[in-house]
Design a protein around this motif. Sequence first.
Motif, PDB file in Angstrom:
ATOM      1  N   TYR A   1      32.214  33.150  49.966  1.00  0.00           N
ATOM      2  CA  TYR A   1      31.694  31.653  49.140  1.00  0.00           C
ATOM      3  C   TYR A   1      30.590  32.384  49.133  1.00  0.00           C
TER       4      TYR A   1
ATOM      5  N   LYS B   1      39.876  36.867  45.316  1.00  0.00           N
ATOM      6  CA  LYS B   1      40.815  36.411  45.448  1.00  0.00           C
ATOM      7  C   LYS B   1      41.777  37.000  46.443  1.00  0.00           C
TER       8      LYS B   1
ATOM      9  N   ARG C   1      40.780  35.836  49.849  1.00  0.00           N
ATOM     10  CA  ARG C   1      40.579  34.339  50.527  1.00  0.00           C
ATOM     11  C   ARG C   1      41.859  34.157  50.465  1.00  0.00           C
ATOM     12  N   ASN C   2      42.972  34.684  49.850  1.00  0.00           N
ATOM     13  CA  ASN C   2      44.453  34.237  50.327  1.00  0.00           C
ATOM     14  C   ASN C   2      45.060  34.693  51.526  1.00  0.00           C
TER      15      ASN C   2
ATOM     16  N   VAL D   1      47.264  24.121  47.357  1.00  0.00           N
ATOM     17  CA  VAL D   1      46.051  24.613  46.990  1.00  0.00           C
ATOM     18  C   VAL D   1      46.458  26.390  47.706  1.00  0.00           C
ATOM     19  N   ARG D   2      47.032  26.489  48.734  1.00  0.00           N
ATOM     20  CA  ARG D   2      47.439  27.917  49.440  1.00  0.00           C
ATOM     21  C   ARG D   2      48.972  28.499  48.918  1.00  0.00           C
TER      22      ARG D   2
ATOM     23  N   THR E   1      35.807  26.415  47.916  1.00  0.00           N
ATOM     24  CA  THR E   1      35.433  27.126  47.214  1.00  0.00           C
ATOM     25  C   THR E   1      36.246  28.806  48.052  1.00  0.00           C
TER      26      THR E   1
ATOM     27  N   PHE F   1      39.476  28.668  48.962  1.00  0.00           N
ATOM     28  CA  PHE F   1      40.040  28.344  49.199  1.00  0.00           C
ATOM     29  C   PHE F   1      40.458  29.804  47.730  1.00  0.00           C
ATOM     30  N   PRO F   2      41.626  30.317  47.537  1.00  0.00           N
ATOM     31  CA  PRO F   2      42.173  30.714  46.455  1.00  0.00           C
ATOM     32  C   PRO F   2      41.761  30.042  44.980  1.00  0.00           C
ATOM     33  N   LEU F   3      41.223  29.489  44.556  1.00  0.00           N
ATOM     34  CA  LEU F   3      40.902  28.820  43.836  1.00  0.00           C
ATOM     35  C   LEU F   3      39.252  29.356  42.627  1.00  0.00           C
ATOM     36  N   SER F   4      39.553  29.280  41.512  1.00  0.00           N
ATOM     37  CA  SER F   4      38.762  30.502  40.659  1.00  0.00           C
ATOM     38  C   SER F   4      37.374  28.763  40.382  1.00  0.00           C
TER      39      SER F   4
ATOM     40  N   GLU G   1      38.555  26.526  37.725  1.00  0.00           N
ATOM     41  CA  GLU G   1      40.346  25.960  38.299  1.00  0.00           C
ATOM     42  C   GLU G   1      39.824  24.514  38.486  1.00  0.00           C
TER      43      GLU G   1
END
Lengths: 312, 237
Positions: free
Chosen positions: A50, A70, A73-74, A101-102, B84, B86-89, B92
């Motif tokens: 974050y 990314k 975060r996954n 989202v996941r 933010t 979450f795996p999102l840009s 997006e």
Amino acid sequence: MIELQNLIKDYGSLRAVDTINFKINEGEILGFLGPNGAGKSTTLKMITCYLTPTDGNIQIDNYNVYEHSKEIRNMIGYLPEHNPLYLEMTVYDYLKFVAEVRQISENDFNKTLRDTIKKCGLTEVISRPIKNLSKGYRQRVGIAQAIIHNPKILILDEPTTGLDPNQIAEIRELIKELGKEKTLIISSHILQEVQAVCDRIVIINNGKIVGQGTTEELKMSNQRIAKLNLELIAPETELYTIKEYLPQIDVKTIKVNGENVKLEINYPQDKDYRKDIFNFIKQKDWTILEMQLHTSTLEDIFRNLTSGGKNE
Amino acid sequence: MNNTLIIARKEIRTYLNSPASYVVLFVFLIISGWFFSSPLFLINQASLDTLFSIIPIIFVFFIPAITMSLISREKDSGTIESLTTFPLSDFEIISGKFLASVSLIIIGLIFTLIHLLTISFLGQNVDFGAIFCAYLGVILMGAAYSAIGIFSSTLSNNQIISFIIALLIIFFLFVLQFILFFLPSSLAEFFQFLSTEYHFSNLSRGIIDSRNIIYFGSLIAIFLKLATVIMETRKWK
């Protein structure tokens, strides 16, 4: 598995996190302890991508937070501080959104959802709007969204803040259950909580690590002063002669109650003076009603390590 | 499913579950309906010109109202942090919210098709081509304003402040066309080109000119990009 290397975060001129280094092994439950404003949340926010560190690095397996945000975060399930939720959504809609989202496929969703709500005890409230739920249930929803994609790493920032004692006990049970299969980081300013569920503790104050290790290790390394409580039948006026007999000890307080006297004696941890004290009392022909040695608790250590810190 | 679409779907659902968006839509339809229908028999023409002259004015207020909460509320409630992480840009997230807001505008505009029905029943020689262009124009204008609104929404965690910033930017772009005569003629042309009203008026007359479409497209691209940049600055604060 997770390694923090010389991690620094500045907010303007304020250094919130100051050169932190520690490692978390796979499957470990790490308690991240510190007073409010110590930099716990900031550190966790950097692990979850974050915030970006001002300097230093966070390495998770072969990924680092700068280049593989990314992927990291996954891998992580995260419950932020204060558990922010979309209050107007129902529990089902929210978990469905998180599942999308996941990248959980439609086919797996039903099974995943069933497992998650069962684990988190959300079955009865699944169709209710989140705003109508009690704080304890909301916390479960927060945990459910963090574990729905079965992450390897779970980060819970103050997961029990604001709950009543029953709810705290329930959430702790849930955390213990989750800790069996995941690498877990829990931040808290409540000591008992960390003591109750964690394998290892990192204590942080003013952005710096001031102690780390298992509960036992922390006790060992910080137990410098032993505290001995005595209750005697003895003439009050003569009590201080013990100082002449044993100059190494420190008589802290004396309370007189009729002919009973209570005293607290402190002495350096490296030697056990109980025998000498007993001999002195025997020689004076006083009566011992009680003699109790206190080893310092984690609470004392925590207070000791974090006192003098500025609280924001 | 595509991440942008997931966000858009969630936001549209939020819109449809919120009484506020119904109020805003209702007000939009009442005002546009009133301005369309009251002079209809005075003008006595089978055209939607009155509708398309009032919609740009309503949009100045309507679009900041529907976009103001999109990021501000996430910031205020802290949900931006879970979103933010979450795996999102960030792009997006921004573009998903943009799509949701454009969808709500299109929903609003669909209801105005009833006026088209009215004139096609009452009159003859309805110029459907021009009306199609005008609809394209208001959608593009609405989309550009949405991008501005979302950008403003990233600037503050207070919805009212976001509303006012969006209103000011949009009002500035809208009003340029009407203050040109205060400006020296060398600048006038430049400022006219910046005005949304100028580009919209071409489209509403039934002319599809690539310059107008590029203008709205650039506004959308610039403000969505700015919004993404502002979102990203949180990491470095």
